[in-house]
Design a protein around this motif. Structure first.
Motif, mmCIF file in Angstrom:
data_model
loop_
_atom_site.group_PDB
_atom_site.id
_atom_site.type_symbol
_atom_site.label_atom_id
_atom_site.label_comp_id
_atom_site.label_asym_id
_atom_site.label_seq_id
_atom_site.Cartn_x
_atom_site.Cartn_y
_atom_site.Cartn_z
ATOM 1 N N TYR A 221 8.168 11.243 -2.246
ATOM 2 C CA TYR A 221 6.776 11.607 -1.961
ATOM 3 C C TYR A 221 5.891 11.276 -3.166
ATOM 4 N N GLU A 222 6.365 11.606 -4.352
ATOM 5 C CA GLU A 222 5.588 11.344 -5.567
ATOM 6 C C GLU A 222 5.474 9.842 -5.833
ATOM 7 N N ASP A 223 6.551 9.114 -5.563
ATOM 8 C CA ASP A 223 6.544 7.670 -5.766
ATOM 9 C C ASP A 223 5.492 7.008 -4.871
ATOM 10 N N VAL A 224 5.457 7.416 -3.601
ATOM 11 C CA VAL A 224 4.468 6.889 -2.662
ATOM 12 C C VAL A 224 3.060 7.286 -3.093
ATOM 13 N N LEU A 225 2.894 8.536 -3.489
ATOM 14 C CA LEU A 225 1.577 9.037 -3.871
ATOM 15 C C LEU A 225 1.002 8.256 -5.042
ATOM 16 N N GLN A 226 1.784 8.032 -6.080
ATOM 17 C CA GLN A 226 1.273 7.348 -7.259
ATOM 18 C C GLN A 226 0.870 5.912 -6.947
ATOM 19 N N ALA A 227 1.649 5.219 -6.123
ATOM 20 C CA ALA A 227 1.295 3.853 -5.740
ATOM 21 C C ALA A 227 0.002 3.830 -4.936
ATOM 22 N N THR A 228 -0.154 4.800 -4.043
ATOM 23 C CA THR A 228 -1.361 4.876 -3.215
ATOM 24 C C THR A 228 -2.587 5.185 -4.073
ATOM 25 N N LEU A 229 -2.435 6.107 -5.004
ATOM 26 C CA LEU A 229 -3.545 6.455 -5.897
ATOM 27 C C LEU A 229 -3.988 5.248 -6.722
ATOM 28 N N ARG A 230 -3.030 4.506 -7.258
ATOM 29 C CA ARG A 230 -3.377 3.335 -8.067
ATOM 30 C C ARG A 230 -4.099 2.283 -7.240
ATOM 31 N N SER A 231 -3.631 2.094 -6.011
ATOM 32 C CA SER A 231 -4.240 1.080 -5.157
ATOM 33 C C SER A 231 -5.679 1.445 -4.790
ATOM 34 N N ILE A 232 -5.909 2.700 -4.429
ATOM 35 C CA ILE A 232 -7.257 3.137 -4.083
ATOM 36 C C ILE A 232 -8.171 3.088 -5.298
ATOM 37 N N LYS A 233 -7.628 3.454 -6.456
ATOM 38 C CA LYS A 233 -8.408 3.409 -7.689
ATOM 39 C C LYS A 233 -8.885 1.994 -7.982
ATOM 40 N N ASP A 234 -8.089 1.001 -7.595
ATOM 41 C CA ASP A 234 -8.455 -0.402 -7.811
ATOM 42 C C ASP A 234 -9.351 -0.962 -6.719
ATOM 43 N N GLY A 235 -9.775 -0.102 -5.792
ATOM 44 C CA GLY A 235 -10.745 -0.522 -4.794
ATOM 45 C C GLY A 235 -10.194 -0.986 -3.468
ATOM 46 N N HIS A 236 -8.883 -0.866 -3.250
ATOM 47 C CA HIS A 236 -8.300 -1.272 -1.965
ATOM 48 C C HIS A 236 -8.571 -0.194 -0.906
ATOM 49 N N THR A 237 -8.910 -0.619 0.290
ATOM 50 C CA THR A 237 -9.285 0.332 1.339
ATOM 51 C C THR A 237 -8.437 0.230 2.598
ATOM 52 N N ARG A 238 -7.668 -0.829 2.745
ATOM 53 C CA ARG A 238 -6.802 -0.983 3.920
ATOM 54 C C ARG A 238 -5.375 -1.061 3.429
ATOM 55 N N LEU A 239 -4.671 0.067 3.495
ATOM 56 C CA LEU A 239 -3.367 0.179 2.862
ATOM 57 C C LEU A 239 -2.281 0.534 3.863
ATOM 58 N N ARG A 240 -1.065 0.131 3.532
ATOM 59 C CA ARG A 240 0.081 0.537 4.342
ATOM 60 C C ARG A 240 1.238 0.913 3.427
ATOM 61 N N ALA B 196 -3.417 -7.121 11.716
ATOM 62 C CA ALA B 196 -2.350 -6.317 11.112
ATOM 63 C C ALA B 196 -2.096 -6.738 9.667
ATOM 64 N N LEU B 197 -2.300 -8.015 9.371
ATOM 65 C CA LEU B 197 -2.051 -8.527 8.026
ATOM 66 C C LEU B 197 -3.169 -8.197 7.046
ATOM 67 N N THR B 198 -4.258 -7.610 7.529
ATOM 68 C CA THR B 198 -5.348 -7.236 6.616
ATOM 69 C C THR B 198 -5.018 -5.978 5.816
ATOM 70 N N PHE B 199 -3.944 -5.287 6.197
ATOM 71 C CA PHE B 199 -3.522 -4.100 5.456
ATOM 72 C C PHE B 199 -2.563 -4.521 4.334
ATOM 73 N N ASP B 200 -2.866 -4.090 3.128
ATOM 74 C CA ASP B 200 -2.054 -4.446 1.963
ATOM 75 C C ASP B 200 -0.976 -3.395 1.731
ATOM 76 N N ASN B 201 0.245 -3.859 1.499
ATOM 77 C CA ASN B 201 1.313 -2.924 1.123
ATOM 78 C C ASN B 201 1.027 -2.357 -0.260
ATOM 79 N N CYS B 202 0.821 -1.056 -0.340
ATOM 80 C CA CYS B 202 0.721 -0.431 -1.663
ATOM 81 C C CYS B 202 2.077 0.148 -2.057
ATOM 82 N N TYR B 203 2.961 0.312 -1.074
ATOM 83 C CA TYR B 203 4.295 0.820 -1.375
ATOM 84 C C TYR B 203 5.277 0.330 -0.323
ATOM 85 N N LEU B 204 6.430 -0.132 -0.792
ATOM 86 C CA LEU B 204 7.507 -0.522 0.120
ATOM 87 C C LEU B 204 8.834 -0.100 -0.499
#
Length: 307
Positions: free
Chosen positions: A43-62, A217-225
């Protein structure tokens, strides 16, 4: 010269998993149920990746994560683990003052086709009955909704969509696209989406507009896999894992057995883009780039359902 050295250091930082204080892949992922520590770790691993991605301005995440308790293809799939992951994300953003809407798709289709994927059955009720901490959190900073343009309210800051997926004969893409359009520049995070076309009840794939649906569907960027790897057609034993945590590289790990029944995951390759099954096979078999061009035929594909 100084500027060049700084740029090199930035690039090196992004390529190194050490920079985000990551502790490595937890062991004993074959043991079910997962321990509370292992679940909290992911959960923490996913959260940190998501936070970093949003902080960098990404808005369409998966987020794509398939530890055994989050893999619906396995008998050990646990809906509660998915809900805990969603809650951990939502509460973190709520604690930061954001108003989060957690969305689960409603029933789709008509008549015999009116329903939702089995994986999502009962999800909304589970979310309603979960412990959200402060009595005022759910309904104030965290709200529940469905997927669609009409679900987007002006006060919403961020949207978390729980496993949006196409059902037989019905496509979620139109509702999803209407929602992201209404959301504008506000972040929309998909958790374990399945956006590929499924056959209609007649067994025929939906062909009209398929290219546009796949393009969307490809417009969403993987922030965590995070994906465990197995021999083709099997789900045991675990052979390795593929991990990507934004903004770092895709990292390929091989699982090794140690003495006294212990195990570890060893990094064997990194990639700037998501590796293909052939690239993964080559890395596991130790082939060089030139050798990988030669046909072999003896190495089984890893990761049933990899894409």
């Amino acid at each position: 010269m100084q500027a060049m050295l700084i740029m090199k250091q930035v690039l090196a930082d992004k390529a190194s998993p050490v920079q985000d204080n990551w502790r490595g892949i937890p062991t004993r992922l074959n043991n079910i149920p997962h321990s509370r520590d292992i679940r909290a770790y992911f959960y923490e691993d996913v959260l940190q990746a998501t936070l970093r991605s949003i902080k960098d301005g990404h808005t369409r995440l998966r987020v794509d994560i398939n530890i055994p308790e989050l893999n619906p293809e396995m008998d050990v799939y646990r809906i509660g683990t998915l809900m805990e992951l969603v809650r951990a994300l939502a509460l973190s953003f709520a604690d930061d003052g954001k108003r989060v809407k957690v969305c689960v798709q409603g029933s789709m289709g008509e008549g015999a086709l009116a329903g939702m994927p089995l994986q999502l059955a009962g999800t909304r009720k589970i979310l309603e009955y979960m412990d959200w901490g402060d009595d005022e959190t759910l309904g104030t900073f965290v709200k529940l909704g469905a997927i669609g343009g009409k679900e987007v309210d002006e006060e919403d800051d961020l949207f978390i969509l729980v496993a949006p997926q196409n059902a037989v004969g019905n496509c979620i893409i139109d509702d999803l696209q209407a929602m992201t359009t209404a959301a504008g520049k506000r972040p929309v995070v998909l958790i374990n989406p399945k956006l590929k076309d499924l056959p209609a009840s007649s067994g025929i794939m939906q062909t009209m507009g398929r290219d546009k649906r796949l393009e969307y569907a490809l417009t969403f960027d993987n922030c965590y896999l995070f994906r465990l790897l197995y021999y083709a057609g099997t789900q045991y034993p675990i052979m390795g894992a593929l991990r990507m945590s934004y903004p770092y590289r895709y990292e390929l790990y091989k699982r090794l057995n140690e003495e006294n029944g212990k195990e570890k995951y060893v990094l064997i390759s990194t990639y700037t883009e998501r590796p293909t099954p052939d690239q993964i096979n080559d890395a596991f078999s130790g082939k060089s780039r030139e050798e990988s061009k030669k046909p072999s035929g003896f190495w089984a594909f890893l990761g049933s359902g990899f894409y």
